[in-house]
Design an enzyme around this catalytic site. Structure first.
Site, mmCIF file in Angstrom:
data_model
loop_
_atom_site.group_PDB
_atom_site.id
_atom_site.type_symbol
_atom_site.label_atom_id
_atom_site.label_comp_id
_atom_site.label_asym_id
_atom_site.label_seq_id
_atom_site.Cartn_x
_atom_site.Cartn_y
_atom_site.Cartn_z
ATOM 1 C CB ALA A 81 -0.925 0.002 1.213
ATOM 2 C CG HIS A 89 8.414 9.067 -0.881
ATOM 3 N ND1 HIS A 89 9.718 8.667 -0.989
ATOM 4 C CD2 HIS A 89 7.757 8.054 -0.256
ATOM 5 C CE1 HIS A 89 9.850 7.461 -0.455
ATOM 6 N NE2 HIS A 89 8.680 7.068 -0.003
#
Length: 158
Positions: A81, A89
């Site tokens: 996830a 990022h």
């Protein structure tokens, strides 16, 4: 006309699940969904399932590559996830993870199912890990089972 398609039963399939520990409260639900699907629909036994845990999504492709290189598995499910934050990022992690896993599939001619959530919010991730939007781990397992059978059919027919 010749039509090649797979079913989802794969009793003898050897499956590796490569799973990220980051966001574990989400990915453990994905793992439950994948395991349930492999066992219930694919009829895959516990003895034929190997779970490999890695720190995060960036590490998934390397672990998947090592699993594929072993030659012991018919397919790999990658679970994780990645949730968007306030920096770029997310884009790097999600993109490199996806690209790396696709590269493993092509390099080793092995199905690699992408069960990595890439969401904008934690709420979206929760929905996709077993609540409103189903369980993407289970969906990845279904995809893998079908592709294992499709590739076996292609090998026999081509």
């Amino acid at each position: 006309m010749n039509i090649v398609q797979g079913n989802i039963e794969a009793k003898n399939a050897k499956v590796a699940i490569v799973i990220s520990r980051f966001n574990s409260f989400l990915v453990e639900s994905l793992l439950e969904g994948a395991l349930d699907t492999l066992k219930r629909f694919g009829q895959v036994s516990d003895d034929n399932i190997t779970v490999v845990r890695v720190p995060g999504a960036v590490e998934l492709p390397l672990a998947a590559r090592r699993v594929a290189a072993s030659g012991k598995f018919d397919g790999i499910i990658a679970l994780g996830a990645v949730i968007r934050g306030g920096t770029p990022h997310f884009d790097f992690v999600a993109g490199e993870c996806n690209k790396g896993l696709a590269q493993v599939a092509l390099e080793f001619d092995l199905p690699v199912a992408f069960g990595v959530l890439t969401t904008d919010t934690i709420e979206q991730a929760i929905e996709r890990s077993g609540t409103k939007a189903g369980n993407k781990g289970g969906e990845a397992a279904l995809s893998l089972l079908e592709m294992v059978n499709v590739l076996q059919e292609l090998e026999q027919q081509l």
